[in-house]
Design a protein around this motif. Structure first.
Motif, PDB file in Angstrom:
ATOM      1  N   MET A 102       0.740  -1.169  -0.081  1.00  0.00           N
ATOM      2  CA  MET A 102      -0.161  -0.009  -0.026  1.00  0.00           C
ATOM      3  C   MET A 102       0.884   1.207  -0.023  1.00  0.00           C
ATOM      4  O   MET A 102       1.829   1.401   0.756  1.00  0.00           O
ATOM      5  N   LYS A 103       0.537   2.276  -0.941  1.00  0.00           N
ATOM      6  CA  LYS A 103       1.247   3.539  -1.112  1.00  0.00           C
ATOM      7  C   LYS A 103       0.580   4.594  -0.324  1.00  0.00           C
ATOM      8  O   LYS A 103      -0.538   4.759  -0.503  1.00  0.00           O
ATOM      9  N   LEU A 104       1.230   5.233   0.712  1.00  0.00           N
ATOM     10  CA  LEU A 104       0.793   6.180   1.532  1.00  0.00           C
ATOM     11  C   LEU A 104       1.240   7.531   1.136  1.00  0.00           C
ATOM     12  O   LEU A 104       2.454   7.822   0.918  1.00  0.00           O
ATOM     13  N   TYR A 105       0.217   8.623   1.389  1.00  0.00           N
ATOM     14  CA  TYR A 105       0.644  10.265   1.140  1.00  0.00           C
ATOM     15  C   TYR A 105       1.064  10.475   2.544  1.00  0.00           C
ATOM     16  O   TYR A 105       0.169  10.251   3.429  1.00  0.00           O
ATOM     17  N   VAL A 106       2.205  11.208   2.555  1.00  0.00           N
ATOM     18  CA  VAL A 106       2.349  11.573   4.005  1.00  0.00           C
ATOM     19  C   VAL A 106       2.672  13.242   3.764  1.00  0.00           C
ATOM     20  O   VAL A 106       3.553  13.736   3.159  1.00  0.00           O
ATOM     21  N   GLY A 107       1.673  13.835   4.382  1.00  0.00           N
ATOM     22  CA  GLY A 107       1.667  15.356   4.256  1.00  0.00           C
ATOM     23  C   GLY A 107       2.111  16.041   5.698  1.00  0.00           C
ATOM     24  O   GLY A 107       2.457  15.752   6.483  1.00  0.00           O
ATOM     25  N   ASN A 108       2.339  17.434   5.455  1.00  0.00           N
ATOM     26  CA  ASN A 108       2.752  18.268   6.781  1.00  0.00           C
ATOM     27  C   ASN A 108       3.917  17.925   7.245  1.00  0.00           C
ATOM     28  O   ASN A 108       4.037  18.062   8.454  1.00  0.00           O
ATOM     29  N   LEU A 109       4.883  17.417   6.332  1.00  0.00           N
ATOM     30  CA  LEU A 109       6.153  17.098   7.069  1.00  0.00           C
ATOM     31  C   LEU A 109       6.985  18.225   7.278  1.00  0.00           C
ATOM     32  O   LEU A 109       7.238  19.339   6.383  1.00  0.00           O
ATOM     33  N   ASP A 110       7.771  18.250   8.391  1.00  0.00           N
ATOM     34  CA  ASP A 110       9.003  19.355   8.590  1.00  0.00           C
ATOM     35  C   ASP A 110       9.931  19.268   7.164  1.00  0.00           C
ATOM     36  O   ASP A 110      10.133  18.255   6.743  1.00  0.00           O
ATOM     37  N   TYR A 111      10.361  20.325   7.086  1.00  0.00           N
ATOM     38  CA  TYR A 111      11.372  20.514   5.906  1.00  0.00           C
ATOM     39  C   TYR A 111      12.830  19.775   6.056  1.00  0.00           C
ATOM     40  O   TYR A 111      13.570  19.367   4.962  1.00  0.00           O
ATOM     41  N   ASP A 161       2.525  -4.324   3.501  1.00  0.00           N
ATOM     42  CA  ASP A 161       1.379  -5.051   3.516  1.00  0.00           C
ATOM     43  C   ASP A 161       0.226  -3.847   4.005  1.00  0.00           C
ATOM     44  O   ASP A 161       0.815  -3.019   4.624  1.00  0.00           O
ATOM     45  N   ASP A 162      -1.166  -4.205   3.687  1.00  0.00           N
ATOM     46  CA  ASP A 162      -2.141  -3.157   4.278  1.00  0.00           C
ATOM     47  C   ASP A 162      -2.116  -3.296   5.642  1.00  0.00           C
ATOM     48  O   ASP A 162      -2.558  -1.825   6.267  1.00  0.00           O
ATOM     49  N   GLN A 163      -1.955  -4.255   6.191  1.00  0.00           N
ATOM     50  CA  GLN A 163      -2.169  -3.758   7.847  1.00  0.00           C
ATOM     51  C   GLN A 163      -1.121  -3.381   8.440  1.00  0.00           C
ATOM     52  O   GLN A 163      -1.354  -2.214   9.348  1.00  0.00           O
ATOM     53  N   THR A 172       7.387  -3.525   7.292  1.00  0.00           N
ATOM     54  CA  THR A 172       8.496  -3.438   6.321  1.00  0.00           C
ATOM     55  C   THR A 172       8.022  -2.190   5.461  1.00  0.00           C
ATOM     56  O   THR A 172       6.988  -2.184   4.888  1.00  0.00           O
ATOM     57  N   VAL A 173       9.110  -1.500   5.217  1.00  0.00           N
ATOM     58  CA  VAL A 173       8.980  -0.206   4.321  1.00  0.00           C
ATOM     59  C   VAL A 173       9.476  -0.721   3.021  1.00  0.00           C
ATOM     60  O   VAL A 173      10.796  -0.856   2.853  1.00  0.00           O
ATOM     61  N   ARG A 174       8.725  -0.640   2.042  1.00  0.00           N
ATOM     62  CA  ARG A 174       9.314  -0.757   0.640  1.00  0.00           C
ATOM     63  C   ARG A 174      10.121   0.289   0.036  1.00  0.00           C
ATOM     64  O   ARG A 174      11.088  -0.063  -0.584  1.00  0.00           O
ATOM     65  N   SER A 175       9.296   1.461   0.049  1.00  0.00           N
ATOM     66  CA  SER A 175      10.164   2.677  -0.237  1.00  0.00           C
ATOM     67  C   SER A 175       9.793   4.032   0.722  1.00  0.00           C
ATOM     68  O   SER A 175       8.587   3.803   1.142  1.00  0.00           O
ATOM     69  N   ALA A 176      10.579   4.949   0.759  1.00  0.00           N
ATOM     70  CA  ALA A 176      10.020   6.158   1.394  1.00  0.00           C
ATOM     71  C   ALA A 176      10.960   7.238   0.653  1.00  0.00           C
ATOM     72  O   ALA A 176      11.964   7.402   0.456  1.00  0.00           O
ATOM     73  N   GLN A 177      10.235   8.204   0.128  1.00  0.00           N
ATOM     74  CA  GLN A 177      10.442   9.211  -0.740  1.00  0.00           C
ATOM     75  C   GLN A 177       9.871  10.573  -0.489  1.00  0.00           C
ATOM     76  O   GLN A 177       8.821  10.840  -0.503  1.00  0.00           O
ATOM     77  N   VAL A 178      10.841  11.424   0.082  1.00  0.00           N
ATOM     78  CA  VAL A 178      10.470  12.868   0.319  1.00  0.00           C
ATOM     79  C   VAL A 178      10.343  13.690  -0.940  1.00  0.00           C
ATOM     80  O   VAL A 178      11.338  13.363  -1.867  1.00  0.00           O
ATOM     81  N   VAL A 179       9.584  14.163  -1.385  1.00  0.00           N
ATOM     82  CA  VAL A 179       9.364  14.976  -2.759  1.00  0.00           C
ATOM     83  C   VAL A 179      10.092  16.235  -2.600  1.00  0.00           C
ATOM     84  O   VAL A 179       9.919  16.899  -1.547  1.00  0.00           O
ATOM     85  N   MET A 180      11.038  16.433  -3.426  1.00  0.00           N
ATOM     86  CA  MET A 180      11.785  17.544  -3.610  1.00  0.00           C
ATOM     87  C   MET A 180      11.647  18.657  -4.754  1.00  0.00           C
ATOM     88  O   MET A 180      11.387  18.165  -5.601  1.00  0.00           O
ATOM     89  N   ASP A 181      11.757  19.800  -4.465  1.00  0.00           N
ATOM     90  CA  ASP A 181      11.649  20.906  -5.299  1.00  0.00           C
ATOM     91  C   ASP A 181      12.784  21.079  -6.273  1.00  0.00           C
ATOM     92  O   ASP A 181      14.011  20.726  -6.010  1.00  0.00           O
ATOM     93  N   ARG A 182      12.579  20.778  -7.771  1.00  0.00           N
ATOM     94  CA  ARG A 182      13.683  20.643  -8.653  1.00  0.00           C
ATOM     95  C   ARG A 182      14.531  21.725  -8.381  1.00  0.00           C
ATOM     96  O   ARG A 182      15.834  21.695  -8.902  1.00  0.00           O
TER      97      ARG A 182
END
Length: 65
Positions: free
Chosen positions: A1-10, A51-53, A26-36
Motif C-alpha cells: 500500500m502506498k501512503l501520502y504523508v503530508g505536513n512534513l517538517d522540511y 502490506d495493508d495491515q 516493512t517499508v518498501r520505499s520512502a521518498q520525500v518529494v523535493m523541489d527541482r
C-alpha cells in the motif's frame, strides 16, 4: 500500500521517514518529494509499506504526529 504523508517538517529525509514508518512494518520505499529548482523538501512524501495491515497501523499511530 502506498501512503501520502503530508505536513512534513522540511528537515525530514528519506532515511528518517523510513525509520519512522519501519516501527509499524516493512517499508518498501520512502521518498520525500523535493523541489527541482531549490533542492529542498516540498513538505510531503510517499511511503510504500509491504502490506495493508502495516500501512493501516502506521496511519493509525502516526496521524497528526
Amino acid at each position: 500500500m502506498k501512503l501520502y504523508v503530508g505536513n512534513l517538517d522540511y528537515q525530514v529525509t528519506n532515511a528518517s521517514l523510513e525509520e519512522m514508518f519501519a516501527a509499524y512494518g516493512t517499508v518498501r520505499s520512502a521518498q520525500v518529494v523535493m523541489d527541482r529548482s531549490t533542492g529542498s523538501s516540498k513538505g510531503f512524501a510517499f511511503v510504500e509499506m509491504s502490506d495493508d495491515q502495516a500501512a493501516n497501523n502506521a496511519i493509525k499511530e502516526l496521524n497528526d504526529k
